[in-house]
Design a protein around this motif. Structure first.
Motif, PDB file in Angstrom:
ATOM      1  N   PHE A 224     -60.569  -2.888   1.268  1.00  0.00           N
ATOM      2  CA  PHE A 224     -60.689  -2.073   2.469  1.00  0.00           C
ATOM      3  C   PHE A 224     -59.640  -0.966   2.460  1.00  0.00           C
ATOM      4  CE2 PHE A 224     -62.755  -5.968   3.681  1.00  0.00           C
ATOM      5  CZ  PHE A 224     -63.806  -5.542   4.488  1.00  0.00           C
ATOM      6  N   ARG A 225     -60.020   0.139   2.999  1.00  0.00           N
ATOM      7  CA  ARG A 225     -59.104   1.261   3.124  1.00  0.00           C
ATOM      8  C   ARG A 225     -57.950   0.888   4.055  1.00  0.00           C
ATOM      9  NH1 ARG A 225     -61.241   7.325   4.651  1.00  0.00           N
ATOM     10  NH2 ARG A 225     -59.588   8.482   3.588  1.00  0.00           N
ATOM     11  N   GLY A 226     -56.734   1.194   3.639  1.00  0.00           N
ATOM     12  CA  GLY A 226     -55.570   0.915   4.463  1.00  0.00           C
ATOM     13  C   GLY A 226     -55.020  -0.485   4.323  1.00  0.00           C
ATOM     14  N   ILE A 227     -55.601  -1.298   3.437  1.00  0.00           N
ATOM     15  CA  ILE A 227     -55.142  -2.680   3.254  1.00  0.00           C
ATOM     16  C   ILE A 227     -54.806  -2.883   1.782  1.00  0.00           C
ATOM     17  CG2 ILE A 227     -55.727  -5.125   3.428  1.00  0.00           C
ATOM     18  CD1 ILE A 227     -57.541  -4.492   5.728  1.00  0.00           C
ATOM     19  N   ASP A 228     -53.507  -3.000   1.483  1.00  0.00           N
ATOM     20  CA  ASP A 228     -53.088  -3.279   0.116  1.00  0.00           C
ATOM     21  C   ASP A 228     -52.597  -4.726   0.030  1.00  0.00           C
ATOM     22  OD1 ASP A 228     -52.619  -2.925  -2.566  1.00  0.00           O
ATOM     23  OD2 ASP A 228     -51.498  -1.063  -2.322  1.00  0.00           O
ATOM     24  N   ILE A 299     -63.607   7.269  -1.443  1.00  0.00           N
ATOM     25  CA  ILE A 299     -63.005   6.251  -2.301  1.00  0.00           C
ATOM     26  C   ILE A 299     -62.168   6.972  -3.330  1.00  0.00           C
ATOM     27  CG2 ILE A 299     -63.429   4.331  -3.881  1.00  0.00           C
ATOM     28  CD1 ILE A 299     -66.057   3.845  -2.483  1.00  0.00           C
ATOM     29  N   GLY A 300     -60.857   6.983  -3.096  1.00  0.00           N
ATOM     30  CA  GLY A 300     -59.949   7.663  -4.003  1.00  0.00           C
ATOM     31  C   GLY A 300     -59.622   6.813  -5.214  1.00  0.00           C
ATOM     32  N   THR A 301     -58.736   7.334  -6.031  1.00  0.00           N
ATOM     33  CA  THR A 301     -58.383   6.649  -7.272  1.00  0.00           C
ATOM     34  C   THR A 301     -57.727   5.297  -7.008  1.00  0.00           C
ATOM     35  OG1 THR A 301     -58.046   8.811  -8.325  1.00  0.00           O
ATOM     36  CG2 THR A 301     -57.125   6.881  -9.439  1.00  0.00           C
ATOM     37  N   VAL A 302     -56.796   5.253  -6.050  1.00  0.00           N
ATOM     38  CA  VAL A 302     -56.083   4.009  -5.761  1.00  0.00           C
ATOM     39  C   VAL A 302     -57.031   2.964  -5.202  1.00  0.00           C
ATOM     40  CG1 VAL A 302     -54.241   2.972  -4.402  1.00  0.00           C
ATOM     41  CG2 VAL A 302     -53.924   5.239  -5.403  1.00  0.00           C
ATOM     42  N   LEU A 303     -57.872   3.358  -4.250  1.00  0.00           N
ATOM     43  CA  LEU A 303     -58.813   2.402  -3.661  1.00  0.00           C
ATOM     44  C   LEU A 303     -59.829   1.936  -4.693  1.00  0.00           C
ATOM     45  CD1 LEU A 303     -59.802   0.877  -1.203  1.00  0.00           C
ATOM     46  CD2 LEU A 303     -61.140   2.892  -0.549  1.00  0.00           C
ATOM     47  N   ALA A 304     -60.291   2.838  -5.545  1.00  0.00           N
ATOM     48  CA  ALA A 304     -61.243   2.442  -6.593  1.00  0.00           C
ATOM     49  C   ALA A 304     -60.613   1.436  -7.543  1.00  0.00           C
ATOM     50  CB  ALA A 304     -61.716   3.677  -7.357  1.00  0.00           C
ATOM     51  N   ARG A 305     -59.318   1.594  -7.807  1.00  0.00           N
ATOM     52  CA  ARG A 305     -58.632   0.642  -8.680  1.00  0.00           C
ATOM     53  C   ARG A 305     -58.550  -0.736  -8.002  1.00  0.00           C
ATOM     54  NH1 ARG A 305     -53.895   2.995  -9.006  1.00  0.00           N
ATOM     55  NH2 ARG A 305     -54.694   4.557 -10.436  1.00  0.00           N
ATOM     56  N   ARG A 306     -58.309  -0.747  -6.705  1.00  0.00           N
ATOM     57  CA  ARG A 306     -58.247  -2.026  -5.994  1.00  0.00           C
ATOM     58  C   ARG A 306     -59.619  -2.698  -5.919  1.00  0.00           C
ATOM     59  NH1 ARG A 306     -55.059   0.582  -1.655  1.00  0.00           N
ATOM     60  NH2 ARG A 306     -56.734   0.042  -0.208  1.00  0.00           N
ATOM     61  N   GLN A 307     -60.661  -1.906  -5.854  1.00  0.00           N
ATOM     62  CA  GLN A 307     -62.010  -2.462  -5.743  1.00  0.00           C
ATOM     63  C   GLN A 307     -62.596  -2.880  -7.088  1.00  0.00           C
ATOM     64  OE1 GLN A 307     -64.471   0.393  -3.716  1.00  0.00           O
ATOM     65  NE2 GLN A 307     -63.610  -0.079  -1.698  1.00  0.00           N
ATOM     66  N   ASP A 308     -61.952  -2.488  -8.161  1.00  0.00           N
ATOM     67  CA  ASP A 308     -62.493  -2.770  -9.488  1.00  0.00           C
ATOM     68  C   ASP A 308     -62.594  -4.275  -9.734  1.00  0.00           C
ATOM     69  OD1 ASP A 308     -63.405  -2.130 -12.088  1.00  0.00           O
ATOM     70  OD2 ASP A 308     -61.414  -2.568 -12.880  1.00  0.00           O
ATOM     71  N   GLY A 309     -63.782  -4.718 -10.171  1.00  0.00           N
ATOM     72  CA  GLY A 309     -64.006  -6.112 -10.520  1.00  0.00           C
ATOM     73  C   GLY A 309     -64.412  -7.007  -9.370  1.00  0.00           C
ATOM     74  N   GLN A 310     -64.515  -6.480  -8.154  1.00  0.00           N
ATOM     75  CA  GLN A 310     -64.903  -7.294  -7.010  1.00  0.00           C
ATOM     76  C   GLN A 310     -66.425  -7.351  -6.882  1.00  0.00           C
ATOM     77  OE1 GLN A 310     -62.703  -9.166  -5.159  1.00  0.00           O
ATOM     78  NE2 GLN A 310     -61.440  -8.469  -6.891  1.00  0.00           N
TER      79      GLN A 310
END
Length: 361
Positions: A224-228, A299-310
């Motif tokens: 989710f956006r804003g949640i690391d 979906i920026g680069t950082v968010l796309a990296r967090r979403q990768d593999g889910q």
């Protein structure tokens, strides 16, 4: 509980515990007072005519009595103190009366229990709350530095503070009085020490979040956006590591205190401020994350990296949340709603989307 022979209420404090027991067969009420420690209350409960059902209110004494009683095979419950019915005209409050009240309400089935987290969840949650306490201390320490400078008429000319450039500006500050020089050096050193502590705690929490016990849910929430990582881990721990305890998403938002209060009587009905029940930390983190949804969905680069593999269905939930929450934000702002009201409304729906992602197959 059917078949219970003795109902017990305990008013637990650091150095004393008052207990009241009601015998279901005779209706006899007995009272006793214990000193500090858990052994004596648990031994006394074990000697009562069984089965025994006991309770005490959640508070600063934690869950030690609950775990000791449960290990002894007793039915112990921890009660939500804010939902204990009390007479509005009852002006006399003592530990003995509180213990008796809990015993009678437990017998009547009028108490609301709280979920006791597993030991490992509570330990990780303590570390997370230590990090949050350090964050607050750091904020206060930085305020002391800026307010001392303000008293001496010195204001940093740029809007962003506590950057590398701002630290160079602080290092260049000199004072005529030796006492002021020592005070300023002490305040800056306090900031440096707290910043180091906060970074160390954050690093330990980030490594702990990678444990297989936590990571599957944390990884989903990071979509989710804003949640690391730290925000996702904190939300997971504040919910006791079990999102399935809420059967529906609105139950979660109500537990978090993000729903409006309601005053209804007869034909009149008026909504007020949010209830602010449940976890203060989880509610604050959701509100902070909700501010990100005022920007256009992407979906920026950082968010796309967090979403990768889910899983794809989790990504669909997260991306649908971006579209929905941005639309809610813009529509409410266009109607003239205050910024804070809008953000809380977005946080309420964000909690529901997080629940959907965490509980999805």
């Amino acid at each position: 509980m059917a078949g219970t022979m003795t109902w017990v209420g305990l008013d637990v404090h650091a150095r004393s515990t008052h207990a009241a027991a009601i015998d279901a067969a005779t209706g006899e009420l007995s009272r006793i007072r214990f000193g500090a420690g858990l052994e004596a209350p648990v031994a006394w409960l074990s000697e009562l005519p069984g089965p025994v059902s006991a309770c005490y209110e959640a508070g600063p004494t934690g869950f030690g009595l609950y775990r000791a009683a449960t290990a002894a095979g007793l039915d112990m419950r921890v009660i939500a103190p804010g939902k204990t019915p009390r007479g509005p005209s009852d002006r006399v409050k003592t530990d003995r009366k509180d213990a008796e009240l809990l015993a009678r309400l437990l017998l009547a089935g009028s108490l609301t229990t709280v979920v006791v987290p597993p030991v490992e969840v509570e330990a990780a949650r303590d570390l997370m709350r230590a990090h949050d306490a350090c964050r607050r201390d750091l904020m206060n320490a930085r305020h002391r530095v800026s307010k001392m400078l303000l008293r001496h008429g010195r204001v940093y000319p740029k809007p962003t503070t506590w950057t590398v450039e701002h630290r160079r500006w602080l290092a260049a500050q000199q004072f005529d009085q030796p006492a002021s020089e020592l005070t300023f050096a002490d305040l800056v050193a306090a900031v440096d020490g707290l910043a180091a502590r906060k970074a160390a705690l954050a690093e330990r929490l980030s490594r702990l979040a990678l444990d297989e016990q936590w990571w599957p849910t944390v990884a989903r929430l990071r979509c989710f956006r804003g949640i690391d990582t730290l925000t996702a881990f904190a939300l997971h721990l504040e919910l006791g590591g079990d999102w399935h305890r809420f059967s529906r998403a609105p139950q979660l938002s109500a537990w978090l205190g993000l729903t409006p209060s309601l005053n209804q009587s007869g034909e009149s009905s008026r909504q007020g401020a949010i209830t602010k029940t449940g976890s203060t930390l989880a509610r604050r983190l959701l509100v902070e994350s909700a501010w990100h949804y005022g920007r256009d969905p992407r979906i920026g680069t950082v968010l796309a990296r967090r979403q990768d593999g889910q899983p794809d269905h989790v990504l669909q939930i997260a991306n649908r949340a971006q579209q929905r929450l941005h639309r809610v934000y813009t529509q409410m702002r266009s109607r003239g709603k205050h910024h804070n009201v809008v953000v809380v409304a977005v946080a309420r729906e964000l909690a529901c989307f997080c629940w959907a992602a965490a509980t999805a197959d």
